[in-house]
Design a protein around this motif. Structure first.
Motif, mmCIF file in Angstrom:
data_model
loop_
_atom_site.group_PDB
_atom_site.id
_atom_site.type_symbol
_atom_site.label_atom_id
_atom_site.label_comp_id
_atom_site.label_asym_id
_atom_site.label_seq_id
_atom_site.Cartn_x
_atom_site.Cartn_y
_atom_site.Cartn_z
ATOM 1 N N LEU A 226 57.128 41.326 19.776
ATOM 2 C CA LEU A 226 56.098 41.844 20.439
ATOM 3 C C LEU A 226 56.806 42.187 22.059
ATOM 4 C CD1 LEU A 226 53.352 39.209 19.744
ATOM 5 C CD2 LEU A 226 53.751 41.474 18.917
ATOM 6 N N LYS A 227 56.398 43.364 22.436
ATOM 7 C CA LYS A 227 56.882 43.953 23.672
ATOM 8 C C LYS A 227 56.379 43.306 24.847
ATOM 9 C CE LYS A 227 56.271 48.212 24.355
ATOM 10 N NZ LYS A 227 55.350 49.246 24.913
ATOM 11 N N LEU B 197 49.099 40.871 27.522
ATOM 12 C CA LEU B 197 48.093 41.127 26.452
ATOM 13 C C LEU B 197 46.587 40.757 26.806
ATOM 14 C CD1 LEU B 197 50.088 40.932 23.407
ATOM 15 C CD2 LEU B 197 49.196 42.977 24.292
ATOM 16 N N SER B 198 46.471 39.435 26.830
ATOM 17 C CA SER B 198 45.282 38.961 27.488
ATOM 18 C C SER B 198 44.360 39.538 28.567
ATOM 19 C CB SER B 198 45.320 37.152 27.624
ATOM 20 O OG SER B 198 45.839 36.580 26.586
ATOM 21 N N LEU C 71 40.477 47.913 21.729
ATOM 22 C CA LEU C 71 40.501 46.552 22.919
ATOM 23 C C LEU C 71 41.962 46.357 23.316
ATOM 24 C CD1 LEU C 71 37.952 44.218 21.413
ATOM 25 C CD2 LEU C 71 37.656 45.955 22.841
ATOM 26 N N PHE C 72 43.075 46.970 22.520
ATOM 27 C CA PHE C 72 44.254 46.905 23.111
ATOM 28 C C PHE C 72 44.840 47.868 23.944
ATOM 29 C CE2 PHE C 72 44.093 44.937 18.569
ATOM 30 C CZ PHE C 72 43.502 43.404 19.139
ATOM 31 N N ASP C 73 44.127 48.942 23.989
ATOM 32 C CA ASP C 73 44.738 50.006 24.706
ATOM 33 C C ASP C 73 44.649 49.671 26.152
ATOM 34 O OD1 ASP C 73 45.108 51.626 22.669
ATOM 35 O OD2 ASP C 73 43.254 52.625 22.510
ATOM 36 N N SER C 74 45.369 50.233 27.039
ATOM 37 C CA SER C 74 45.485 50.371 28.430
ATOM 38 C C SER C 74 43.966 50.657 29.055
ATOM 39 C CB SER C 74 46.374 50.715 29.191
ATOM 40 O OG SER C 74 47.727 50.300 28.605
ATOM 41 N N GLN D 15 53.323 52.363 22.057
ATOM 42 C CA GLN D 15 52.202 51.830 21.188
ATOM 43 C C GLN D 15 52.094 50.374 21.210
ATOM 44 O OE1 GLN D 15 53.682 53.286 17.413
ATOM 45 N NE2 GLN D 15 53.706 55.289 18.100
ATOM 46 N N SER D 16 50.720 49.899 21.569
ATOM 47 C CA SER D 16 50.431 48.602 21.883
ATOM 48 C C SER D 16 50.533 47.764 20.744
ATOM 49 C CB SER D 16 49.185 48.399 22.754
ATOM 50 O OG SER D 16 48.060 49.071 21.764
#
Length: 202
Positions: free
Chosen positions: A4-5, A11-12, A73-76, A94-95
């Motif tokens: 994971l990046k 991420l939270s 929901l995971f996009d900036s 890419q998230s």
């Protein structure tokens, strides 16, 4: 697959900022979103403060309440200084997110903030893992196709179960409870293509 990046804390925070942004765009109070999503006000508050690591099942309910896809929901947040834009999503941008419950990993392939009615996601599903999404009908029709790239997946739509092997593709609509299960001792990998009647809120 690469690691994971981002650490879970980052991420939270990204999810927290994104949920808060989407809720503000729709002028929804926490109570109103709780009513639409079926997620408690206290849990929504924890998510927006970045003080918990919600599961995919919880986030799917939040996404349905906000009338967006889970992946969005995971996009900036659009207001973030480093939010990517433009028609190309580079691999390194890419998230990628891991469900703390099942361990499955999803990567948003499509460029964010592009007003098109389709979205591509890649999923790595661990051996034996199972995820049950409870969301039913949505305000707008959302279509989904799942293309198995590696391994075997059992996908249950309502009371119909489909066993998919490498190369198989399942067309479905997000309008009933859905269960994803890898019944084998080997990981599975698949691509998800989503499309709606109108462009997604991204």
């Amino acid at each position: 697959m690469s690691n994971l990046k981002e650490p879970a804390s980052n991420l939270s925070r990204r999810i927290a900022d994104r949920v808060r942004e989407l809720r503000a765009e729709q002028s929804l109070s926490l109570d109103a979103l709780a009513g639409k999503s079926g997620v408690s006000r206290s849990m929504l508050s924890l998510i927006e403060r970045g003080e918990c690591s919600p599961t995919a099942v919880v986030l799917e309910k939040v996404a349905a309440g906000l009338r967006v896809t889970l992946g969005s929901l995971f996009d900036s947040p659009k207001t973030a200084a480093n939010a990517p834009s433009g028609p190309v999503a580079r691999r390194e941008d890419q998230s990628q997110w891991q469900d703390p419950d099942s361990g499955y990993i999803r990567r948003n392939v499509s460029p964010p903030n592009v007003p098109q009615p389709m979205q591509i996601v890649e999923v790595h599903f661990p051996p034996g893992a199972r995820v049950a999404f409870e969301s039913g009908a949505r305000d707008q029709r959302v279509y989904q196709q799942i293309w198995i790239l590696q391994g075997i997946m059992n996908i249950t739509l309502g009371n119909q179960r489909h066993r998919l092997r490498e190369g198989d593709c399942l067309a479905m609509q997000l309008d009933q409870p859905t269960i994803f299960h890898n019944p084998t001792r080997k990981p599975a990998r698949y691509a998800v293509m989503l499309a709606s009647e109108t462009p997604y809120r991204r």
